[in-house]
Design a protein around this motif. Structure first.
Motif, PDB file in Angstrom:
ATOM      1  N   GLU A   1       0.827  -1.206   0.000  1.00 29.08           N
ATOM      2  CA  GLU A   1       0.000   0.000   0.000  1.00 29.08           C
ATOM      3  C   GLU A   1       0.864   1.261   0.000  1.00 29.08           C
ATOM      4  O   GLU A   1       0.571   2.230  -0.711  1.00 29.08           O
ATOM      5  CB  GLU A   1      -0.938   0.008   1.220  1.00 29.08           C
ATOM      6  N   GLU A   2       1.941   1.263   0.768  1.00 32.70           N
ATOM      7  CA  GLU A   2       2.837   2.417   0.823  1.00 32.70           C
ATOM      8  C   GLU A   2       3.550   2.628  -0.517  1.00 32.70           C
ATOM      9  O   GLU A   2       3.673   3.760  -1.002  1.00 32.70           O
ATOM     10  CB  GLU A   2       3.862   2.259   1.945  1.00 32.70           C
ATOM     11  N   ILE A   3       4.006   1.539  -1.101  1.00 35.42           N
ATOM     12  CA  ILE A   3       4.689   1.611  -2.396  1.00 35.42           C
ATOM     13  C   ILE A   3       3.727   2.114  -3.465  1.00 35.42           C
ATOM     14  O   ILE A   3       4.075   2.984  -4.273  1.00 35.42           O
ATOM     15  CB  ILE A   3       5.278   0.240  -2.777  1.00 35.42           C
ATOM     16  N   THR A   4       2.504   1.595  -3.453  1.00 35.05           N
ATOM     17  CA  THR A   4       1.481   2.029  -4.406  1.00 35.05           C
ATOM     18  C   THR A   4       1.200   3.517  -4.255  1.00 35.05           C
ATOM     19  O   THR A   4       1.076   4.241  -5.251  1.00 35.05           O
ATOM     20  CB  THR A   4       0.187   1.216  -4.212  1.00 35.05           C
ATOM     21  N   ALA A   5       1.126   3.983  -3.022  1.00 33.69           N
ATOM     22  CA  ALA A   5       0.863   5.403  -2.772  1.00 33.69           C
ATOM     23  C   ALA A   5       1.979   6.283  -3.338  1.00 33.69           C
ATOM     24  O   ALA A   5       1.709   7.336  -3.917  1.00 33.69           O
ATOM     25  CB  ALA A   5       0.699   5.646  -1.272  1.00 33.69           C
ATOM     26  N   VAL A   6       3.217   5.848  -3.189  1.00 33.90           N
ATOM     27  CA  VAL A   6       4.346   6.624  -3.709  1.00 33.90           C
ATOM     28  C   VAL A   6       4.292   6.689  -5.230  1.00 33.90           C
ATOM     29  O   VAL A   6       4.457   7.757  -5.835  1.00 33.90           O
ATOM     30  CB  VAL A   6       5.697   6.027  -3.236  1.00 33.90           C
ATOM     31  N   ILE A   7       4.050   5.563  -5.868  1.00 34.41           N
ATOM     32  CA  ILE A   7       4.031   5.511  -7.337  1.00 34.41           C
ATOM     33  C   ILE A   7       2.881   6.338  -7.905  1.00 34.41           C
ATOM     34  O   ILE A   7       3.065   7.122  -8.832  1.00 34.41           O
ATOM     35  CB  ILE A   7       3.970   4.052  -7.829  1.00 34.41           C
ATOM     36  N   THR A   8       1.700   6.183  -7.333  1.00 29.69           N
ATOM     37  CA  THR A   8       0.553   6.926  -7.844  1.00 29.69           C
ATOM     38  C   THR A   8       0.680   8.425  -7.564  1.00 29.69           C
ATOM     39  O   THR A   8       0.211   9.244  -8.354  1.00 29.69           O
ATOM     40  CB  THR A   8      -0.774   6.385  -7.278  1.00 29.69           C
ATOM     41  N   ALA A   9       1.327   8.783  -6.466  1.00 27.67           N
ATOM     42  CA  ALA A   9       1.545  10.202  -6.167  1.00 27.67           C
ATOM     43  C   ALA A   9       2.448  10.843  -7.213  1.00 27.67           C
ATOM     44  O   ALA A   9       2.327  12.036  -7.505  1.00 27.67           O
ATOM     45  CB  ALA A   9       2.156  10.371  -4.781  1.00 27.67           C
ATOM     46  N   GLY A  10       3.325  10.060  -7.800  1.00 28.85           N
ATOM     47  CA  GLY A  10       4.216  10.557  -8.852  1.00 28.85           C
ATOM     48  C   GLY A  10       3.600  10.457 -10.234  1.00 28.85           C
ATOM     49  O   GLY A  10       4.257  10.732 -11.230  1.00 28.85           O
ATOM     50  N   GLY A  11       2.347  10.018 -10.314  1.00 30.14           N
ATOM     51  CA  GLY A  11       1.673   9.928 -11.604  1.00 30.14           C
ATOM     52  C   GLY A  11       1.905   8.619 -12.324  1.00 30.14           C
ATOM     53  O   GLY A  11       1.551   8.485 -13.488  1.00 30.14           O
ATOM     54  N   GLY A  12       2.490   7.639 -11.650  1.00 27.86           N
ATOM     55  CA  GLY A  12       2.776   6.358 -12.284  1.00 27.86           C
ATOM     56  C   GLY A  12       1.673   5.341 -12.083  1.00 27.86           C
ATOM     57  O   GLY A  12       0.713   5.573 -11.348  1.00 27.86           O
TER      58      GLY A  12
END
Length: 95
Positions: free
Chosen positions: A20-31
């Motif tokens: 969940e944390e990794i997903t949040a980082v990636i989606t926050a960067g537009g990925g």
């Protein structure tokens, strides 16, 4: 690769590096998260210390012979060139 980068960012930020944390980082960067790569990463990293892995990797890199002699110098600038391009164009009188 972005999953690993996001995992490392989580670890540097003091988080545990959950999916969940990794997903949040990636989606926050537009990925967009690659679920298969994320699952594989979580499985590979489970029970391992990131700092120990990075240290071991740096030790391996220290044995790699790196480059050496620099490449040849660039060629000199060409002289002369197109003399016509240097001359200003004459203005035509208006009629």
């Amino acid at each position: 690769m972005q999953e690993m980068a996001a995992y490392l960012l989580c670890k540097v930020g003091g988080k545990s590096g959950t999916a969940e944390e990794i997903t949040a980082v990636i989606t926050a960067g537009g990925g967009t998260v690659d679920a298969e790569a994320l699952t594989a990463l979580i499985g590979e990293m489970e029970g391992k210390d990131v700092n120990e892995l990075l240290s071991a990797g740096m030790e391996k890199l220290s044995t790699v012979v790196m480059g050496g002699g620099g490449g040849g110098g660039g060629g000199g600038a060409g002289g002369g060139g197109d003399a016509a391009a240097d001359e200003p164009e004459e203005e035509k009188p208006e009629e």
